[in-house]
Design a protein around this motif. Structure first.
Motif, PDB file in Angstrom:
ATOM      1  N   VAL A 148       0.847  -1.193   0.000  1.00  0.00           N
ATOM      2  CA  VAL A 148       0.000   0.000   0.000  1.00  0.00           C
ATOM      3  C   VAL A 148       0.881   1.242   0.000  1.00  0.00           C
ATOM      4  CG1 VAL A 148      -1.792   1.299   1.218  1.00  0.00           C
ATOM      5  CG2 VAL A 148      -1.806  -1.201   1.299  1.00  0.00           C
ATOM      6  N   LEU A 149       0.571   2.181  -0.885  1.00  0.00           N
ATOM      7  CA  LEU A 149       1.258   3.477  -0.908  1.00  0.00           C
ATOM      8  C   LEU A 149       0.304   4.522  -0.331  1.00  0.00           C
ATOM      9  CD1 LEU A 149       3.643   5.268  -1.730  1.00  0.00           C
ATOM     10  CD2 LEU A 149       2.561   5.558  -3.968  1.00  0.00           C
ATOM     11  N   ILE A 150       0.733   5.178   0.740  1.00  0.00           N
ATOM     12  CA  ILE A 150      -0.088   6.186   1.417  1.00  0.00           C
ATOM     13  C   ILE A 150       0.515   7.555   1.139  1.00  0.00           C
ATOM     14  CG2 ILE A 150      -1.073   6.920   3.627  1.00  0.00           C
ATOM     15  CD1 ILE A 150      -0.227   4.012   4.629  1.00  0.00           C
ATOM     16  N   THR A 151      -0.235   8.432   0.510  1.00  0.00           N
ATOM     17  CA  THR A 151       0.270   9.765   0.189  1.00  0.00           C
ATOM     18  C   THR A 151      -0.605  10.824   0.852  1.00  0.00           C
ATOM     19  OG1 THR A 151      -1.055   9.951  -1.840  1.00  0.00           O
ATOM     20  CG2 THR A 151       1.135   8.976  -2.038  1.00  0.00           C
ATOM     21  N   GLY A 152      -0.054  11.997   0.999  1.00  0.00           N
ATOM     22  CA  GLY A 152      -0.801  13.097   1.605  1.00  0.00           C
ATOM     23  C   GLY A 152       0.149  14.112   2.200  1.00  0.00           C
ATOM     24  N   PRO A 153      -0.363  15.288   2.551  1.00  0.00           N
ATOM     25  CA  PRO A 153       0.491  16.338   3.088  1.00  0.00           C
ATOM     26  C   PRO A 153       1.070  15.977   4.450  1.00  0.00           C
ATOM     27  CG  PRO A 153      -1.826  16.979   3.217  1.00  0.00           C
ATOM     28  CD  PRO A 153      -1.771  15.721   2.424  1.00  0.00           C
ATOM     29  N   THR A 154       2.154  16.646   4.806  1.00  0.00           N
ATOM     30  CA  THR A 154       2.776  16.449   6.108  1.00  0.00           C
ATOM     31  C   THR A 154       1.775  16.724   7.228  1.00  0.00           C
ATOM     32  OG1 THR A 154       4.926  17.105   5.229  1.00  0.00           O
ATOM     33  CG2 THR A 154       4.638  17.264   7.613  1.00  0.00           C
ATOM     34  N   GLY A 155       1.752  15.837   8.220  1.00  0.00           N
ATOM     35  CA  GLY A 155       0.881  16.029   9.368  1.00  0.00           C
ATOM     36  C   GLY A 155      -0.548  15.585   9.181  1.00  0.00           C
ATOM     37  N   SER A 156      -0.847  14.903   8.071  1.00  0.00           N
ATOM     38  CA  SER A 156      -2.239  14.512   7.798  1.00  0.00           C
ATOM     39  C   SER A 156      -2.587  13.121   8.321  1.00  0.00           C
ATOM     40  CB  SER A 156      -2.535  14.590   6.294  1.00  0.00           C
ATOM     41  OG  SER A 156      -1.668  13.739   5.565  1.00  0.00           O
ATOM     42  N   GLY A 157      -1.616  12.414   8.927  1.00  0.00           N
ATOM     43  CA  GLY A 157      -1.943  11.133   9.560  1.00  0.00           C
ATOM     44  C   GLY A 157      -1.614   9.909   8.739  1.00  0.00           C
ATOM     45  N   LEU A 200       4.280  -1.408   3.644  1.00  0.00           N
ATOM     46  CA  LEU A 200       3.473  -0.206   3.520  1.00  0.00           C
ATOM     47  C   LEU A 200       4.457   0.946   3.327  1.00  0.00           C
ATOM     48  CD1 LEU A 200       1.189  -0.832   6.640  1.00  0.00           C
ATOM     49  CD2 LEU A 200       0.743  -1.550   4.282  1.00  0.00           C
ATOM     50  N   ALA A 201       4.114   1.897   2.494  1.00  0.00           N
ATOM     51  CA  ALA A 201       5.013   3.026   2.249  1.00  0.00           C
ATOM     52  C   ALA A 201       4.215   4.316   2.292  1.00  0.00           C
ATOM     53  CB  ALA A 201       5.695   2.872   0.892  1.00  0.00           C
ATOM     54  N   SER A 202       4.870   5.386   2.743  1.00  0.00           N
ATOM     55  CA  SER A 202       4.188   6.682   2.799  1.00  0.00           C
ATOM     56  C   SER A 202       5.124   7.786   2.324  1.00  0.00           C
ATOM     57  CB  SER A 202       3.703   6.978   4.224  1.00  0.00           C
ATOM     58  OG  SER A 202       4.802   7.138   5.101  1.00  0.00           O
ATOM     59  N   THR A 203       4.538   8.843   1.797  1.00  0.00           N
ATOM     60  CA  THR A 203       5.321   9.986   1.342  1.00  0.00           C
ATOM     61  C   THR A 203       4.431  11.208   1.158  1.00  0.00           C
ATOM     62  OG1 THR A 203       6.827  10.801  -0.379  1.00  0.00           O
ATOM     63  CG2 THR A 203       5.031   9.387  -1.110  1.00  0.00           C
ATOM     64  N   ASN A 204       5.039  12.385   1.321  1.00  0.00           N
ATOM     65  CA  ASN A 204       4.323  13.621   0.995  1.00  0.00           C
ATOM     66  C   ASN A 204       4.757  14.143  -0.368  1.00  0.00           C
ATOM     67  OD1 ASN A 204       6.883  14.554   1.483  1.00  0.00           O
ATOM     68  ND2 ASN A 204       6.340  15.927   3.158  1.00  0.00           N
ATOM     69  N   ARG A 205       5.605  13.381  -1.057  1.00  0.00           N
ATOM     70  CA  ARG A 205       6.073  13.760  -2.382  1.00  0.00           C
ATOM     71  C   ARG A 205       5.130  13.219  -3.452  1.00  0.00           C
ATOM     72  NH1 ARG A 205      11.475  15.329  -2.465  1.00  0.00           N
ATOM     73  NH2 ARG A 205      11.499  14.881  -4.690  1.00  0.00           N
ATOM     74  N   ASN A 206       5.208  13.797  -4.651  1.00  0.00           N
ATOM     75  CA  ASN A 206       4.476  13.285  -5.808  1.00  0.00           C
ATOM     76  C   ASN A 206       5.404  12.297  -6.512  1.00  0.00           C
ATOM     77  OD1 ASN A 206       3.340  12.853  -8.388  1.00  0.00           O
ATOM     78  ND2 ASN A 206       2.242  14.802  -8.270  1.00  0.00           N
ATOM     79  N   LEU A 207       5.254  11.015  -6.216  1.00  0.00           N
ATOM     80  CA  LEU A 207       6.183  10.016  -6.743  1.00  0.00           C
ATOM     81  C   LEU A 207       6.074   9.878  -8.258  1.00  0.00           C
ATOM     82  CD1 LEU A 207       6.306   7.070  -4.167  1.00  0.00           C
ATOM     83  CD2 LEU A 207       7.779   9.065  -4.396  1.00  0.00           C
ATOM     84  N   ALA A 208       4.899  10.124  -8.807  1.00  0.00           N
ATOM     85  CA  ALA A 208       4.761  10.049 -10.266  1.00  0.00           C
ATOM     86  C   ALA A 208       5.666  11.086 -10.932  1.00  0.00           C
ATOM     87  CB  ALA A 208       3.307  10.263 -10.675  1.00  0.00           C
ATOM     88  N   GLU A 209       5.730  12.294 -10.352  1.00  0.00           N
ATOM     89  CA  GLU A 209       6.626  13.328 -10.882  1.00  0.00           C
ATOM     90  C   GLU A 209       8.078  12.933 -10.656  1.00  0.00           C
ATOM     91  OE1 GLU A 209       5.632  17.092  -9.174  1.00  0.00           O
ATOM     92  OE2 GLU A 209       3.731  17.270 -10.276  1.00  0.00           O
ATOM     93  N   ASP A 210       8.360  12.313  -9.499  1.00  0.00           N
ATOM     94  CA  ASP A 210       9.731  11.880  -9.224  1.00  0.00           C
ATOM     95  C   ASP A 210      10.168  10.790 -10.196  1.00  0.00           C
ATOM     96  OD1 ASP A 210       9.966  13.685  -7.211  1.00  0.00           O
ATOM     97  OD2 ASP A 210       9.738  12.245  -5.565  1.00  0.00           O
TER      98      ASP A 210
END
Length: 465
Positions: free
Chosen positions: A165-174, A278-288
């Motif tokens: 599972v890839l979990i994305t979202g802004p910093t501090g959003s849980g 499980l992985a999480s990031t606040n970056r846009n990995l598609a752009e990366d």
């Protein structure tokens, strides 16, 4: 308890309201006098009372106090044909939920009932928090908003799968809370949950941290050490800030996810592992991926299930519930009585855009608790930038910037049409989100009839599901 009491001396008003409330699923009792109303209130339980001011045996305003003294009192809506400032102020000062003038549109009444239902649900939840009847475990996500309900559903559908599972979202959003919820609701819940912050560990040490090393693998490796992946075997590992993982390590991570085995640093023997990733990031990995910062094959391997955590500005209706939760949590930590949020403060909290999301809100509440000299938090106790910050719709804020951009990018004579389309789309999508996608309720919230809303959704290509 979904019963409504209508108190009015006009038979036609009692009849129309009773039929209208029954149509939307609420049983209704009526009373033609104050005395009859008191009898009804003593006999039954109501969640709402619609109360006329001018009654033959007294003023409805004088009844509000005794109604609100009852255990779990009903919400009171005051009705009057005389829309005077004095009546309105008196009604609200006595504790009325709202004040409406005759004649009224039943669509307005319908929306008002929905507001009361939501308010009472939230009040009940907060009362449980304050009484200690509900103990919110550390790390439990809180939210009643539509975006959070969708998030909870997605967690429920994904938890029992062993897929990455890839979990994305802004910093501090849980994002870490989502990962913990996925684990605790899975068949692996009795196994370990281990989080590794890929951005916090130096690149030359991250491989050893994840996969371990053998004695003598590098300078200072005096003993063999097992890594986090092996420690999480039988459970789950969270690769927090996975977008910051160096490219050299990404290839090795891909092998682990594909083959379920890895080589500790300095070893030639593979180690088998049974760990959900499980992985999480606040970056846009598609752009990366497009820029070459992140491996495309690893991105697709991680992104089997994608969960996006909403920012706090996307779930403003949860802010009062979260603020109250943090007040209780902080009070428990400090071993003191919870402080109250004073007049105007909650509106300021709800109005702010929260670039740091839920984490920023918790920090602001914590600071306010410390700064407030008494038992009530006032506007003086919260940072000045909160009350001074401009919302997106404020003059000179993001909306003003958007208007300028539309003017700059539009062909001559097209700016108005383009701007209206952008604003209408945003309004409709927010209304649909707040009403759980129910078009009839969204139309009422916007002040449109349902056919007009459907037409605009078609014109703007807004998904009806």
């Amino acid at each position: 308890m979904d019963k409504i009491l209508v108190v009015d001396d006009e038979e036609s008003i009692r009849f129309v309201l009773s039929k209208g409330f029954e149509r939307i699923g609420h049983a209704t009792d009526t009373a033609a006098t104050i005395e009859e109303a008191v009898e009804r209130l003593n006999e039954g339980l109501y969640f709402c009372v619609f109360l006329d001011i001018k009654m033959p045996d007294g003023s409805g305003l004088d009844l509000i106090g005794s109604i609100l003294k009852k255990p779990n009192p009903p919400s009171v809506v005051v009705m009057t044909a005389e829309a005077t400032m004095k009546n309105a102020i008196t009604a609200m000062q006595k504790g009325a939920f709202d004040y409406i003038t005759k004649p009224f549109d039943f669509d307005v009444i319908d929306i008002l009932i929905n507001r009361i239902v939501e308010y009472r649900k939230m009040s009940s939840e907060l009362a449980k928090f304050k009484s200690g009847a509900v103990e919110q475990a550390e790390g439990v996500m809180i939210g009643r908003s539509a975006p959070m309900q969708e998030l909870f559903k997605l967690i429920g559908r994904s938890a029992n799968s062993d897929e990455n599972v890839l979990i994305t979202g802004p910093t501090g959003s849980g994002k870490e809370l989502v990962a913990k919820a996925l684990h605790s609701n899975s068949s692996r819940s009795t196994g370990p949950f281990i989080a590794v912050n890929c951005a916090a560990i130096p690149n030359d040490l991250l491989e050893s941290e994840l996969f371990g090393h053998v004695k003598g693998a590098f300078t200072g490796a005096f003993d063999s050490k097992s890594g986090k992946f092996l420690a999480a075997s039988g459970g789950a590992i969270l690769l927090d800030e996975v977008g910051d993982m160096p490219l050299t390590l990404q290839a090795k991570m891909l092998r682990v996810l594909q083959d379920r085995e890895f080589y500790p640093v300095g070893s030639t023997k593979p180690v088998k592992v049974d760990t959900r990733a499980l992985a999480s990031t606040n970056r846009n990995l598609a752009e990366d991926v497009a820029s070459g910062r992140f491996r495309e094959d690893l991105y697709h391997r991680l992104n089997v299930v994608h969960i996006k955590t909403p920012s706090l500005s996307e779930r403003r209706s949860d802010i009062p519930l979260l603020a109250e939760h943090f007040l209780l949590k902080i009070a428990k930590t400090l071993n003191e009585k919870p402080k109250m949020i004073g007049s105007g403060v909650m509106d300021t909290l709800v109005d702010y855009d929260w670039p740091g999301s839920v984490r920023e809100l918790e920090n602001v509440v914590r600071r306010a608790v410390i700064m407030a000299p008494g038992g009530t938090i006032t506007l003086d106790d919260i940072p000045g930038e909160l009350s001074g910050a401009k919302r997106a719709g404020a003059p000179g804020g993001a909306l003003g910037q958007l208007v300028k951009e539309v003017f700059d990018s539009s062909a001559h004579g097209q700016a108005h049409r383009k701007m209206v389309g952008l604003v209408e789309r945003e309004l409709i999508e927010i209304a649909l989100a707040r009403t759980g996608g129910v078009q009839t309720q969204a139309a009422k919230l916007l002040g449109l009839n349902r056919n007009t809303l459907k037409k605009k959704m078609t014109e703007l290509d807004i998904d009806s599901e």
